[in-house]
Design a protein around this motif. Sequence first.
Motif, short mmCIF file in Angstrom:
data_model
loop_
_atom_site.label_atom_id
_atom_site.label_comp_id
_atom_site.label_asym_id
_atom_site.label_seq_id
_atom_site.Cartn_x
_atom_site.Cartn_y
_atom_site.Cartn_z
N ASN A 76 -29.58 75.16 61.61
CA ASN A 76 -29.11 76.06 60.68
C ASN A 76 -29.66 75.55 59.26
OD1 ASN A 76 -27.43 77.52 58.60
ND2 ASN A 76 -25.66 76.02 58.59
N LYS A 95 -28.45 79.27 70.66
CA LYS A 95 -28.10 80.31 69.78
C LYS A 95 -27.13 79.72 68.89
CE LYS A 95 -27.81 85.26 70.59
NZ LYS A 95 -27.73 86.20 71.48
N LEU A 103 -24.75 80.31 65.35
CA LEU A 103 -23.92 81.19 64.23
C LEU A 103 -23.39 80.07 63.25
CD1 LEU A 103 -23.27 84.10 64.15
CD2 LEU A 103 -21.21 83.47 65.28
N ILE A 105 -18.26 83.22 61.82
CA ILE A 105 -17.90 82.69 63.06
C ILE A 105 -16.35 83.16 63.51
CG2 ILE A 105 -17.17 80.54 64.25
CD1 ILE A 105 -19.26 79.18 62.44
N TYR A 152 -16.77 86.71 64.65
CA TYR A 152 -17.25 86.68 65.75
C TYR A 152 -16.16 86.57 67.02
CZ TYR A 152 -19.97 85.12 69.78
OH TYR A 152 -20.56 84.95 71.18
#
Length: 201
Positions: free
Chosen positions: A48, A62, A64, A70, A73
């Motif tokens: 990040n 992968k 987020l 989040i 999602y």
Amino acid sequence: MLRLYNFPSSGNCYKIRLLLTQLNIPFEKIDVDIVRGESRTDEFLKRNVNGKVPLLEIEPNKFLAESNAILFYLAENSQFLPNDTLGKINVLRWMFFEQNSLEPSVGTIRYWITKVNKEKEYEQAIKQKRDQGYAALQVMETHLKEHSFFVDNRYTIADICLFGYTHVADEVGFNLSKFTAIDAWMETIKNQPNYVSMAES
Ligand SMILES: N[C@@H](CCC(=O)N[C@@H](CS)C(=O)NCC(=O)O)C(=O)O
């Protein structure tokens, strides 16, 4: 399995743990000591670039970032997010409000007082942020006097997101006694199926 890079007492991280628990999604927690700079190492910054938790690894390598992204999602196609466009947009509206008005006031004061011991040093800034925090709480109170929840009168990720810092505001000197609608809303959230507290999650 989903992996959550997490700081246990962060309201932003708790939001994700609460939703994952309510969705019955198993996840692995990896605690990151942000006070000791563990979210700012080269290794973490590769995951990040913003150097913050929560961070969700949704597939190997992968990632987020951003608590409310989040939540959005994870909630897609679940009972925690309306299906219609306007409902989704209203959820976003309250999530932007949370990041713009509540989290930078209540959340930041809480971090300064309980994690880095800056109560004296940041006295003036805390005073200013406290006023901003009360203003945000007043907006929520006014809305909740007319509605049981923030969107469509049902429990959504807008509520989860706003609950994250509201329910711990009293720990850092916010007097919530006059916010009776907020109090009732917080009780309703604590009574939702699969509710889990910050400490237990
Ligand atoms: N807007 C971000 C804020 C994330 C954030 O501020 N995370 C804090 C913990 S609550 C953090 O990781 N701070 C460590 C740092 O900035 O070094 C979100 O909602 O996820």
